[in-house]
Structures are given as structure tokens and as C-alpha cells.
Design a protein around this motif. Structure first.
Motif, short mmCIF file in Angstrom:
data_model
loop_
_atom_site.label_atom_id
_atom_site.label_comp_id
_atom_site.label_asym_id
_atom_site.label_seq_id
_atom_site.Cartn_x
_atom_site.Cartn_y
_atom_site.Cartn_z
N TYR A 19 -6.87 9.62 1.15
CA TYR A 19 -7.64 9.62 -0.10
C TYR A 19 -8.37 10.94 -0.33
CZ TYR A 19 -6.49 4.74 0.17
OH TYR A 19 -5.79 3.57 0.26
N GLN A 67 -1.55 1.85 8.02
CA GLN A 67 -1.98 3.08 7.36
C GLN A 67 -3.42 2.94 6.89
OE1 GLN A 67 0.08 5.77 7.23
NE2 GLN A 67 1.53 4.53 8.40
N ALA A 69 -6.65 2.67 4.68
CA ALA A 69 -6.77 1.96 3.41
C ALA A 69 -8.22 1.99 2.91
CB ALA A 69 -6.31 0.52 3.56
N LEU A 73 -7.23 -1.33 -1.46
CA LEU A 73 -5.98 -1.60 -0.73
C LEU A 73 -6.20 -2.63 0.36
CD1 LEU A 73 -3.02 -1.13 -0.20
CD2 LEU A 73 -3.62 0.95 1.07
N ARG A 77 -4.06 -6.04 0.64
CA ARG A 77 -3.35 -6.41 1.87
C ARG A 77 -3.79 -7.78 2.36
NH1 ARG A 77 -3.51 -0.67 5.21
NH2 ARG A 77 -1.85 0.36 4.03
N GLN A 117 1.27 -1.65 6.50
CA GLN A 117 1.89 -0.38 6.10
C GLN A 117 2.03 -0.24 4.58
OE1 GLN A 117 2.61 1.98 8.20
NE2 GLN A 117 2.60 0.93 10.15
N SER A 119 1.57 -0.01 0.47
CA SER A 119 0.77 0.65 -0.56
C SER A 119 0.26 -0.40 -1.54
CB SER A 119 1.63 1.66 -1.32
OG SER A 119 2.63 0.97 -2.07
N GLU A 120 -0.58 0.01 -2.49
CA GLU A 120 -1.07 -0.91 -3.51
C GLU A 120 0.09 -1.52 -4.30
OE1 GLU A 120 -4.12 0.80 -6.02
OE2 GLU A 120 -5.28 1.46 -4.28
N GLN A 122 3.25 -1.85 -3.42
CA GLN A 122 4.02 -2.77 -2.59
C GLN A 122 3.28 -4.09 -2.37
OE1 GLN A 122 4.47 0.11 0.59
NE2 GLN A 122 6.70 0.08 0.34
N CYS A 123 1.96 -4.03 -2.20
CA CYS A 123 1.18 -5.27 -2.06
C CYS A 123 1.29 -6.12 -3.31
CB CYS A 123 -0.29 -4.95 -1.79
SG CYS A 123 -0.65 -4.41 -0.12
#
Length: 161
Positions: A19, A67, A69, A73, A77, A117, A119-120, A122-123
Motif C-alpha cells: 500500500y 499477502q 492486507a 481487504l 477475506r 493470497q 486481492s479485493e 478476487q475476494c
């Protein structure tokens, strides 16, 4: 001096914050978690709390469980994991089958299908697809026989009596 065998995917340095680009500090979760009875360790962005990124490590090691977060995020998750777990906790799939399904949703090999693992984006995908899957199973499918997940030697022994 012997060469130690390096575990695949494990590095000897702390992750960088995705970030703000800062380095991270390996430290106790005390003060970040409201309660830390298990002495959980984290990699925390050096700019914490201004940058609230961190990642938990495997118990007893310095190996990150995914990863870095930030708060948004981490919340995604948590939601993704809570919904995804329902696929096998409700008995609709075996746990291994659920992870196979997750890998197909993400388009990655099963050994890389880990919510830590993601990302936003993908979540959000996992949440959406899991909700669809649960809605289908809730109306169309009976739970599987959970006993087949385990090798129940007592049951087999009793059946032979």
C-alpha cells in the motif's frame, strides 16, 4: 558449511507493504488484536497505524500466512472465508472438493487456492460465486455423508461382526 535446503516460496526477508511501499516489522499482535493469548506474530507496516496493513504468520515461524492486507481487504477475506467454509461445514462438499472448486473459480492450481493470497477483486468474486453455490445447494442438494471424509475403522470393524 552445509547448504540448508530452502523451502519453496519462503524468503528470509520481511514483505514490503503493497500500500505505501514501506518495510514491515515482525512483531507481536498484542496491541493490534484485542486479545492475543496464543502469542500471534505479525508482519506490520512500519507506518502502522497510518497504514494499517499487516499479515499474520504461521504459528512458531516467521512465515507469512498470505499477502499483506489493509482493513478493507482483511474484512473481505474474512467474509470470503466464512462463506466458503459453509460449502463443507454444511456438508455440501468435502473440504478437498471445496478447495478444488475454489481453484476453478480463481483459475489457479489447487495448491495456490488460498484466501489469504486473494486481492479485493478476487475476494469479491469468491463471495459472489460462493453465495450462488450455497443458494443452489440450499434448494437442490442434500448434504453429503460426512463420515466418508474419514476412515472410520471402528465402523468397519463393527460391520464385520
Amino acid at each position: 558449511m552445509k547448504n540448508k535446503k530452502k523451502r519453496k516460496g519462503v524468503t528470509n526477508y520481511a514483505p514490503r507493504c503493497p500500500y505505501c511501499g514501506s518495510t514491515t516489522v515482525y512483531r507481536s499482535a498484542t496491541g493490534i488484536y484485542t486479545d492475543n493469548p496464543d502469542d500471534v506474530m505479525l508482519y506490520v507496516c512500519k507506518n502502522y497505524p497510518a497504514c494499517d496493513a499487516y499479515i499474520r504468520t504461521q504459528k512458531g515461524t516467521a512465515i507469512p500466512l498470505g499477502q499483506m492486507a489493509n482493513g478493507k481487504l482483511r474484512a473481505l477475506r474474512t467474509d470470503a472465508h466464512r462463506l466458503f467454509n459453509q460449502l463443507y461445514l454444511k456438508g455440501y462438499m468435502h473440504k478437498q472438493t471445496a478447495y478444488g472448486w475454489l481453484s476453478s473459480v480463481l483459475g489457479v492450481p489447487q495448491e495456490k487456492a488460498h484466501i489469504g493470497q486473494l486481492s479485493e477483486l478476487q475476494c469479491e468474486l469468491v463471495i459472489r460465486e460462493t453465495k450462488k453455490q450455497l443458494a443452489f445447494y440450499d434448494t437442490h442438494k442434500k448434504p453429503i455423508n460426512r463420515r466418508s471424509d474419514y476412515h472410520d475403522t471402528d465402523a468397519r470393524a463393527n460391520a464385520n461382526c
